[in-house]
Write a protein that holds these residues in place. Structure first.
Motif, short mmCIF file in Angstrom:
data_model
loop_
_atom_site.label_atom_id
_atom_site.label_comp_id
_atom_site.label_asym_id
_atom_site.label_seq_id
_atom_site.Cartn_x
_atom_site.Cartn_y
_atom_site.Cartn_z
N GLY A 369 0.81 -1.22 0.00
CA GLY A 369 0.00 0.00 0.00
C GLY A 369 0.83 1.26 0.00
N ALA A 370 2.16 1.14 0.25
CA ALA A 370 3.03 2.32 0.23
C ALA A 370 3.18 2.81 -1.21
CB ALA A 370 4.39 1.99 0.83
N LEU A 371 3.28 4.12 -1.38
CA LEU A 371 3.38 4.73 -2.70
C LEU A 371 4.86 4.96 -3.02
CD1 LEU A 371 1.71 6.08 -5.04
CD2 LEU A 371 2.03 8.24 -3.81
N VAL A 372 5.30 4.46 -4.18
CA VAL A 372 6.69 4.63 -4.60
C VAL A 372 6.86 6.01 -5.23
CG1 VAL A 372 8.49 3.80 -6.16
CG2 VAL A 372 7.07 2.16 -4.92
N LEU A 373 7.91 6.71 -4.81
CA LEU A 373 8.19 8.05 -5.33
C LEU A 373 9.50 8.06 -6.11
CD1 LEU A 373 7.38 10.08 -2.08
CD2 LEU A 373 5.83 9.61 -3.98
N GLU A 374 9.59 8.89 -7.10
CA GLU A 374 10.81 9.28 -7.81
C GLU A 374 11.40 8.25 -8.75
OE1 GLU A 374 13.84 11.24 -5.61
OE2 GLU A 374 12.44 12.38 -4.38
N ARG A 375 11.58 7.00 -8.36
CA ARG A 375 12.27 6.08 -9.27
C ARG A 375 11.66 4.67 -9.23
NH1 ARG A 375 16.35 6.29 -4.95
NH2 ARG A 375 17.35 8.00 -6.03
N LEU A 376 11.82 3.96 -10.34
CA LEU A 376 11.38 2.56 -10.40
C LEU A 376 12.20 1.76 -9.39
CD1 LEU A 376 10.50 0.47 -13.48
CD2 LEU A 376 12.22 -0.42 -11.92
N THR A 377 11.51 0.91 -8.63
CA THR A 377 12.17 0.19 -7.54
C THR A 377 11.76 -1.28 -7.58
OG1 THR A 377 11.98 2.20 -6.20
CG2 THR A 377 12.64 0.20 -5.07
N ARG A 378 12.71 -2.14 -7.27
CA ARG A 378 12.44 -3.58 -7.23
C ARG A 378 12.33 -4.07 -5.79
NH1 ARG A 378 17.36 -6.07 -10.14
NH2 ARG A 378 18.32 -4.54 -8.73
N PHE A 379 11.45 -5.03 -5.60
CA PHE A 379 11.22 -5.60 -4.27
C PHE A 379 11.13 -7.12 -4.36
CE2 PHE A 379 9.30 -1.42 -4.48
CZ PHE A 379 9.66 -0.82 -3.29
N ARG A 380 11.56 -7.78 -3.28
CA ARG A 380 11.35 -9.22 -3.16
C ARG A 380 10.19 -9.44 -2.21
NH1 ARG A 380 14.55 -13.21 -4.60
NH2 ARG A 380 16.38 -11.86 -4.65
N VAL A 381 9.13 -10.07 -2.70
CA VAL A 381 7.90 -10.24 -1.92
C VAL A 381 8.19 -11.02 -0.63
CG1 VAL A 381 5.57 -11.25 -1.91
CG2 VAL A 381 6.44 -10.12 -3.97
N SER A 382 7.70 -10.49 0.48
CA SER A 382 7.96 -11.13 1.77
C SER A 382 6.67 -11.53 2.50
CB SER A 382 8.76 -10.19 2.68
OG SER A 382 8.05 -8.98 2.91
N SER A 383 5.52 -11.39 1.84
CA SER A 383 4.24 -11.74 2.49
C SER A 383 3.44 -12.66 1.59
CB SER A 383 3.42 -10.48 2.79
OG SER A 383 3.12 -9.78 1.59
N GLU A 384 2.68 -13.54 2.22
CA GLU A 384 1.81 -14.42 1.48
C GLU A 384 0.60 -13.64 0.96
OE1 GLU A 384 0.68 -17.58 4.03
OE2 GLU A 384 2.71 -18.36 4.28
N ALA A 385 -0.01 -14.15 -0.10
CA ALA A 385 -1.21 -13.52 -0.64
C ALA A 385 -2.29 -13.48 0.43
CB ALA A 385 -1.71 -14.29 -1.86
N GLY A 386 -2.87 -12.30 0.61
CA GLY A 386 -3.93 -12.14 1.60
C GLY A 386 -3.44 -11.92 3.02
N ASP A 387 -2.12 -11.81 3.20
CA ASP A 387 -1.60 -11.66 4.56
C ASP A 387 -0.51 -10.61 4.63
OD1 ASP A 387 -1.72 -12.35 7.27
OD2 ASP A 387 0.02 -13.66 7.10
N ASN A 388 -0.60 -9.58 3.79
CA ASN A 388 0.36 -8.50 3.89
C ASN A 388 -0.12 -7.48 4.92
OD1 ASN A 388 -1.44 -6.60 2.57
ND2 ASN A 388 -0.89 -7.58 0.63
N THR A 389 0.66 -6.44 5.13
CA THR A 389 0.33 -5.45 6.16
C THR A 389 -1.03 -4.83 5.93
OG1 THR A 389 2.66 -4.94 6.52
CG2 THR A 389 1.06 -3.27 7.20
N LEU A 390 -1.32 -4.48 4.67
CA LEU A 390 -2.60 -3.85 4.36
C LEU A 390 -3.76 -4.82 4.60
CD1 LEU A 390 -3.88 -1.26 3.39
CD2 LEU A 390 -3.60 -2.03 1.05
N ASP A 391 -3.57 -6.09 4.25
CA ASP A 391 -4.61 -7.09 4.51
C ASP A 391 -4.88 -7.22 6.00
OD1 ASP A 391 -5.11 -7.93 1.84
OD2 ASP A 391 -3.25 -9.09 1.87
N ARG A 392 -3.81 -7.18 6.79
CA ARG A 392 -3.99 -7.31 8.24
C ARG A 392 -4.71 -6.09 8.81
NH1 ARG A 392 1.27 -9.60 7.86
NH2 ARG A 392 2.27 -7.66 8.50
N ILE A 393 -4.40 -4.90 8.26
CA ILE A 393 -5.10 -3.70 8.70
C ILE A 393 -6.58 -3.82 8.41
CG2 ILE A 393 -5.42 -1.23 8.23
CD1 ILE A 393 -2.41 -1.04 7.76
N ILE A 394 -6.91 -4.24 7.18
CA ILE A 394 -8.31 -4.37 6.78
C ILE A 394 -9.01 -5.42 7.64
CG2 ILE A 394 -9.83 -5.10 4.88
CD1 ILE A 394 -7.70 -3.90 2.97
N ARG A 395 -8.30 -6.53 7.91
CA ARG A 395 -8.89 -7.59 8.71
C ARG A 395 -9.17 -7.11 10.14
NH1 ARG A 395 -5.85 -11.34 6.70
NH2 ARG A 395 -4.20 -11.16 8.24
#
Length: 800
Positions: A369-395
């Protein structure tokens, strides 16, 4: 825990159902062979024999057979009363265990026995009440703006609101055309329809005044059509005392009394009022729905990190842990992920409330849910589908609506008998004066009809949920996740706050605070770090970190060995280096009174002292301590100013605890085991409400037992599960804000209740005195509801 079972393999629905997890815990508690039982969102864990596995599997299978879960997206709700009416109607059905509505997400979640009731029967009940339904996956976390525009409710149901016609509703009005059904399903369309016919009646009455009663009667009957249809729906499902019933009775009564113009105007004003209520209620819901719109549906997956490899779009829900994704500037992260580039510049304000962009270094975890600013950025996914920080907030937000504040439960009980009682009073007002005192029947029937409208409990019913929903939404936007109004209300009356030490009042990372060397200080740190670099012990890590912060190049070590709990030994540049506890080097320290004195001083300050020997000669000492957070002292002072007693409950030795307590200015209970913390909380409870703040697995029991448990955002999943509130930003300074938030919410609720009851009390008196007519009754009822909602909306803007 030595054994565990995953819900994903045996009962997947339990992952998203706190009721099921509670039932599982209750069924398994006390069974032979199962000890130290723990039920989290993902697993059942226990200590004991492996033979207990088959028993647990059998219990899960039995529960799964009678607990079928199904959820839908409900169209047509614009207030918490709407949600309550659906819950009541569903729960009356045989075989339904629970029916819960997340008003924020417009989601109906049911738990039922498929042998006794079917999903189709439940759908029929909801549609019969005038709401539309869609499968949950159609809406998912983001409710479309189109659906929101089309979904409208006339103004409550069970406790006093009317509702739209569903587009596919045909049971009650099968002869209506699709166009007419669409008109009757829109609040402002109904206003335009009633207003148009009222205007026509006014014009015709000017032309043919002798037929004015007929024209106004026709106008009133047309305006009453959607209200009357909703009345039939309500009565059909056992909801007899809603505002639509009261309005129907009042309008028909006015027509029989010959007050056709007044009946027409009353209905027109009522329809305007419900449209205004809908807008105000939707505004209240926006605070929560903004969070639901943060998670993108698509992600850009990079198959591998080889040069020249391009990304391609995939559904966000298909991402797995260790997938590599790229996010472009202006896009949001679809999952939690580790930053792979040198730095990511992120706007996390929607998640944490922090307005300043956050620089996440390579290797740090960025939040979904964080908004990327200024440059293209790569990430390695660290959360399972349906269990990221935003999902937990909504839950957590969804679960929060299940935990009603005590005052909300009281209002629910009060309103359940208040409306029937007021209908009896209105009947007595209409009948007794003419019978006992020979008063004019038409006058007192008119007063009774006015009384019926004024007595509608709409404003009273929404006074609590409107304030709580607004407060929860504002808190969530600032990174404070609160599991319901109950936690808010209890928090407002808190008398004491207990803290864990490590990771809560302190940083949770020991660091070198003092260095005393008999020779070259930098050389001693270099040699100590070389020996400690191979160890994962927190004290060893502190020594290595100290060297790295001083830009020291750490040399390699040979012949390294460890004496468990005492010392680390190795050779560096041909010198034999030993780093260990003061007890291990007691004789060496005793030969140097200066070092021994310093070591004693540091120990009295609650620090851990490490001695460094070079070629069997003492070289110096390092003092290490998990230092308090920079904001800890200020926060504790602020809490005391708010009237709270503060105490630290820690498992550390009394000397360390006392030193930290003296530094921060709070009382200390040290050397406690987890069960000892429970006893201390019970002792504190004798003085009033107790709040517990912690972050670790060992804090989970205390967080659960305390009146309100608060988990630091950097804590373990177990602590977050047990707590009532989670601080996503992991900031102590949010604690005083929480206390003020709870108090502001309760003050707002008290204002709302006083406003609702006060206005009704005034107009009840003026009605009996003949000073208030039907028109003013409608204005008073609608006005009170709108004022209560607008007052609650102030909490959205308020950041305590």
């Amino acid at each position: 825990m030595s054994h565990s079972l995953s819900f994903a393999d045996y009962m997947p629905e339990a992952e998203n159902c706190s009721d099921c997890r509670k039932k599982i815990f209750d069924r398994l508690t006390g069974l032979p062979g199962i000890v130290e039982l723990e039920v989290t969102r993902k697993v059942v864990a226990w200590a004991g024999g492996e033979e207990s596995r088959s028993v647990i599997e059998q219990v899960l299978a039995e529960l799964k057979a009678v607990h079928h879960h199904r959820s839908w997206i409900v169209g047509g709700m614009d207030c918490p009363s709407c949600a309550k009416s659906i819950e009541k109607a569903i729960e009356r059905a045989s075989g339904v265990h629970t029916a819960r509505i997340s008003y924020a997400r417009e989601r109906l979640s049911t738990d039922f026995d498929p042998a006794l009731v079917s999903a189709q029967q439940l759908e029929g009940i909801v549609k019969g009440l005038g709401y539309s339904l869609a499968n949950d996956h159609v809406s998912d976390a983001n409710a479309s703006d189109e659906k929101k525009r089309k979904s409208s409710c006339c103004s409550g149901q069970a406790e006093g609101h009317s509702h739209e016609l569903s587009a596919n509703e045909t049971e009650i009005a099968p002869g209506l055309t699709d166009r007419l059904r669409n008109i009757l399903g829109q609040s402002w369309s109904k206003v335009a329809l009633a207003g148009g016919f009222l205007a026509i009646a006014v014009v015709l009455s000017q032309i043919w005044p002798e037929n004015s009663r007929v024209f106004y009667s026709v106008s009133a009957l047309i305006g009453m059509v959607p209200i009357f249809i909703n009345t039939l729906r309500s009565v059909r499902y056992g909801q007899y005392f809603g505002i639509q019933t009261l309005m129907t009775v009042a309008a028909i009564g006015a027509l029989f009394l010959g007050e056709a113009l007044e009946a027409s105007m009353v209905l027109f004003l009522f329809l305007i009022g419900e449209a205004l209520e809908q807008r105000a209620a939707n505004k209240a819901r926006e605070g929560v729905t903004l969070l639901l719109e943060l998670q993108p549906k698509k992600a850009r997956l990079i198959p591998d990190l080889m040069p020249g490899t391009h990304s391609h779009e995939v559904p966000a829900e298909t991402l797995s842990i260790d997938d590599v994704i790229e996010v472009r500037p202006g896009e949001r992260l679809p999952a939690d992920g580790v930053v792979l580039d040198q730095m990511a510049i992120l706007d996390e304000s929607a998640l944490t409330g922090e307005s300043i962009p956050r620089n996440r270094e390579g290797g740090e975890v960025a939040l979904a849910g964080a908004l990327v600013l200024e440059r293209l950025t790569r990430f390695r996914v660290s959360s399972e589908a349906g269990d990221n920080t935003l999902d937990r907030i909504i839950r957590l937000i969804e679960e929060s609506e299940e935990h009603k504040a005590p005052v909300a439960r009281f209002i629910d009980r009060f309103s359940s008998w208040y409306t029937p009682a007021m209908m009896i009073v209105a009947l007595l007002v209409a009948v007794l004066p003419p019978l006992l005192f020979d008063e004019i029947w038409s006058v007192w029937i008119y007063k009774a009809l006015t009384l019926l409208i004024i007595s509608c409990p709409c404003a009273l019913v929404i006074s609590v949920p409107a304030a709580v929903t607004s407060s929860l939404a504002a808190s969530a936007r600032n990174g404070l996740l609160i599991k319901g109004g109950a936690a808010l209300e209890i928090l407002s009356r808190a008398k004491s706050m207990a803290f864990d030490k490590t990771g809560t009042l302190t940083e949770g990372k020991p660091r070198v605070t003092d260095v005393v060397s008999l020779g070259d200080e930098m050389e001693m740190i270099t040699l100590a770090a070389a020996v400690e670099r191979g160890s994962s012990h927190p004290l060893a890590t502190a020594v290595v970190t100290c060297a790295e912060q001083k830009s020291i190049i750490i040399p390699s070590v040979s012949n390294a060995q460890s004496i468990t709990g005492k010392a680390a030994i190795g050779e560096v540049h041909g010198q034999r280096i030993a780093v260990g506890s003061t007890d291990y080097f007691a004789e060496d320290l005793a030969r140097n009174s200066e070092l021994a004195s310093k070591a004693k001083e540091f120990l009295e300050q609650g620090k851990t002292v490490v001695a460094v020997c070079v070629d069997e000669k003492i070289s110096g000492i390092l003092a290490i301590r998990d230092e308090p957070r920079d904001t800890a002292a200020r926060v504790l002072t602020e809490l005391k100013d708010l009237g709270l007693e503060t105490v630290m409950l820690t498992g550390d030795n009394p000397k360390t605890g006392a030193a930290l307590g003296q530094q921060l200015g709070l009382s200390v209970k040290a050397g406690l085991m987890p069960q000892d913390k429970l006893s201390e909380i019970e002792s504190l409870r004798q003085s009033g409400i107790v709040v517990m703040v912690g972050d670790g697995i060992n804090d989970a029991p205390a967080l659960k037992v305390a009146d309100v448990g608060i988990a630091m955002g950097g804590g373990t999943d177990v602590a977050l599960e047990a707590a009532d509130i989670a601080l996503m930003q992991n900031r102590l300074e949010d604690l005083p804000s929480l206390i003020r938030r709870g108090r502001a919410t309760m003050a707002n609720i008290h204002q709302n209740v006083a406003l609702a009851l006060g206005l009704k009390g005034v107009f009840l008196v003026t009605t009996l005195l003949g000073m208030t007519g039907l028109w003013m009754a409608v204005v008073a009822d609608t006005g009170a509801t709108v004022l209560v909602t607008l007052n609650a909306l102030r909490l959205l803007r308020n950041r305590p």
